[in-house]
Design an enzyme around this catalytic site. Sequence first.
Site, short mmCIF file in Angstrom:
data_model
loop_
_atom_site.label_atom_id
_atom_site.label_comp_id
_atom_site.label_asym_id
_atom_site.label_seq_id
_atom_site.Cartn_x
_atom_site.Cartn_y
_atom_site.Cartn_z
N LYS A 1 0.84 -1.20 0.00
CA LYS A 1 0.00 0.00 0.00
C LYS A 1 0.87 1.25 0.00
O LYS A 1 2.01 1.20 0.47
CB LYS A 1 -0.84 0.03 1.29
CG LYS A 1 -2.00 -0.94 1.33
CD LYS A 1 -2.76 -0.78 2.65
CE LYS A 1 -3.91 -1.78 2.75
NZ LYS A 1 -4.96 -1.59 1.76
N ARG B 1 -10.50 -11.38 2.04
CA ARG B 1 -11.36 -12.42 1.46
C ARG B 1 -10.70 -13.80 1.52
O ARG B 1 -11.39 -14.82 1.57
CB ARG B 1 -11.74 -12.02 0.02
CG ARG B 1 -10.57 -11.81 -0.90
CD ARG B 1 -10.92 -10.98 -2.13
NE ARG B 1 -11.05 -9.55 -1.81
CZ ARG B 1 -11.44 -8.62 -2.68
NH1 ARG B 1 -11.73 -8.95 -3.92
NH2 ARG B 1 -11.52 -7.37 -2.31
N1 BES Z 1 -8.01 -3.70 4.57
C1 BES Z 1 -8.18 -3.27 3.23
C2 BES Z 1 -9.45 -2.46 3.02
C3 BES Z 1 -9.55 -1.14 3.69
C4 BES Z 1 -9.22 0.03 3.03
C5 BES Z 1 -10.06 -1.03 4.96
C6 BES Z 1 -9.36 1.25 3.63
C7 BES Z 1 -10.20 0.20 5.57
C8 BES Z 1 -9.86 1.34 4.89
C9 BES Z 1 -8.24 -4.49 2.30
O1 BES Z 1 -7.51 -5.58 2.67
C10 BES Z 1 -7.72 -4.04 0.97
O2 BES Z 1 -6.59 -3.65 0.91
N2 BES Z 1 -8.55 -4.13 -0.06
C11 BES Z 1 -8.18 -3.71 -1.35
C12 BES Z 1 -8.81 -4.68 -2.33
C13 BES Z 1 -8.34 -4.50 -3.75
C14 BES Z 1 -6.88 -4.86 -3.88
C15 BES Z 1 -9.19 -5.36 -4.65
C16 BES Z 1 -8.71 -2.29 -1.59
O3 BES Z 1 -9.77 -1.97 -1.10
O4 BES Z 1 -8.00 -1.51 -2.20
ZN ZN Z 2 -5.49 -5.46 1.99
#
Ligand code: BES
Ligand code: ZN
Length: 504
Positions: free
Chosen positions: A285, A359
Site C-alpha cells: 500500500k 477475502r
Molecule cells: N483492509 C483493506 C481495506 C480497507 C481500506 C479497509 C481502507 C479500511 C480502509 C483491504 O484488505 C484491501 O486492501 N482491499 C483492497 C482490495 C483491492 C486490492 C481489490 C482495496 O480496497 O483496495
Molecule cells: Zn489489503
Amino acid sequence: MTMKIDVKAAKADVLKFKADCLAFGVYSDVKNSDILESLDKKLEGAISRLKKLGDFKAKAGSSIFLYTHGKIAAERILLIGFGEKKTATMDTFRKTASKAAYEAINVGAKTLAICLHYDEQDSNFEKLGKVIAEAVHFGAYRYDEFLTSTENGGSKSLSVTVINDSQKNIVKLAAGIKIGQVIAKAQNYARTLCNRPANVLYPAQFAAEAKKIAASVQGLRCTVIDEKQMAQKNMGGILSVGKGSINKPRMIIIKYTPKGKAKNSEPIALVGKAITFDSGGISIKPSGDMHEMKYDMTGGAAVLMTMQIIAALKLPLNVYGIICAAENRPDGGSFLPGDIITTFSGKTIEVLNTDAEGRLVLSDGLEQARQLKCKTAIDIATLTGACVVALGKHKAGLFSNDEKLTEKLKAAAADSSEPVWQLPYEQLYADEIKGKIADLKNIGGRWGGACIGAAFVGEFAKDMAWAHLDIAGPMDASDPMKSYTQAGSIGFGVRLLTSYLMNY
Ligand code: BES
Ligand code: ZN
Ligand code: ZN
C-alpha cells in the site's frame, strides 16, 4: 491507567444533586421544561439569557458550559442541543449522552449527572437506560494505555448518575443500564484492542486476549489453531496471507453454549477478519495512511467482544465466534501475486493482488463455520476501500444471500445505531472473479470493488444463510463523531451483532 466508568440511576432533585457537571438536553423549538425553568430561575436567568443572546440555539450536537457559582449543588451545567423535537430519536439521546460524558471528561469532571427531559408518558425507559449507559461509556472512552504523562488533563474516572424524579422510571432505567454497561464495556475493550498497534497486538497476542476473554465469563470455550495445525488442515487462505510475517497466523474459535435450552439447534457463526496489520504485502500500500491498517482487525475484535457479551447476558443461543488473525506483510517468505493457493474448502484461488487478503482469510473462516455445522454465518470485515468510497464512513455495507437475515440485520442496525446499507450480492459480480487457471481469482475488474469482494466471500458460504458486513468505512471515528467521542477505533460491530443476537 485505564478509565473507570460507572453508570447508575437515581431519583433526585436536579437543584440539590451534587456533581462536578450536570448535563441537560434542550430542544431548539420547545419551551423550557419545568425542570429547566426552575434551574433558570435559580441561576437568575442565565439559561434564558444564553438563548436570547443566541449563544446557544440548542442545535443538535451543540453544547455550552454554564457555571453555577454555588447557586445550585452542581458545579457546572452542560447544556446540549437536541435540535428540533420532531427530528429527535433514540439516537438523539444516545449522542447527547455521549457528548455529555465526552465533555465532562475534557474538563476533568469526576461526577456527572444526566438529565434528559424526554416525554415521560411514551418513553421506553429500559431502552433509554441501555442507550444512555452505552453512550456514556462511548463518550467517556479514552485510549490512554501508552501515555506516561497525565499532562493532557482529563479525569481518570467518571461516575455517572442518570437522574429522574419518578421511582418507577428509575427502576426501568436501572434495568436498562445494567445491560447497557455490559455491552458498552465490551465495546470499549474492542476499541482498545483495535487501537493497539501491530507491534503490541499481533495474531498470537490476539489469541491470548481471546483466551483471557473466554475465561472471564461462563459458557465460552476458546480453541486456537496455530500455523502448524493450519498446515495439517490445508487452510491455505489464512496461511498464505500470514506467511510473510514472523508473527504467524492464528484461527481462533470461540464456542458459546447456553446453560439451558437454546432457541437454535444449529449454531450461528460470527466470522471476523482480524488482519492485525495490512501493509498490502508484496502488492504494498502507499505509505501515507498505512498506519491506519492496524484497525484491519476490527471485525475480529467485534466478534470476540460480542461473544463475551452474549455469555455475560446468558443469551439462549448456540453461537460460534471464528476469528481469522494474520499479519499481511512483505518479506522473503511472503505469498506472491500469481500464486495459486488451495483453501480449506478445497477451492483454488489465483492471487492477483496480495492486498485483497481479507477475502482469503475469510474463505477459511467460512469453511470452518460450515464444518462446525452452522446454519447461519455473518462475516464482519474491513474488506474494501471501495465500500468507503460507496458509503462514506457513516455506514457499513450489508450483503446477503438470505432475505430474512438481511431484514434482521437491518433491524439490529436501527436498534443499535450502528448503521448498515444493503448493497447487491448477485451473480454478475461473481462472474468477474471466475478464474482461468484456478477456480477463482482474488480480484475482479475496476468497478464495484465492495460488491466484488462480497461476491468472492459469498462463494464460500455455500448452503449457509450468510451475510457479509463490510465495515471498512466505520472502522474508526469520522468527523462529526469526533465531537462526542475520541478519534480512533469506535469498536464498530459490537452493538450491531449483539442487537442481532439479543433480538434473535
Ligand atoms: N483492509 C483493506 C481495506 C480497507 C481500506 C479497509 C481502507 C479500511 C480502509 C483491504 O484488505 C484491501 O486492501 N482491499 C483492497 C482490495 C483491492 C486490492 C481489490 C482495496 O480496497 O483496495
Ligand atoms: Zn489489503
Ligand atoms: Zn485488509
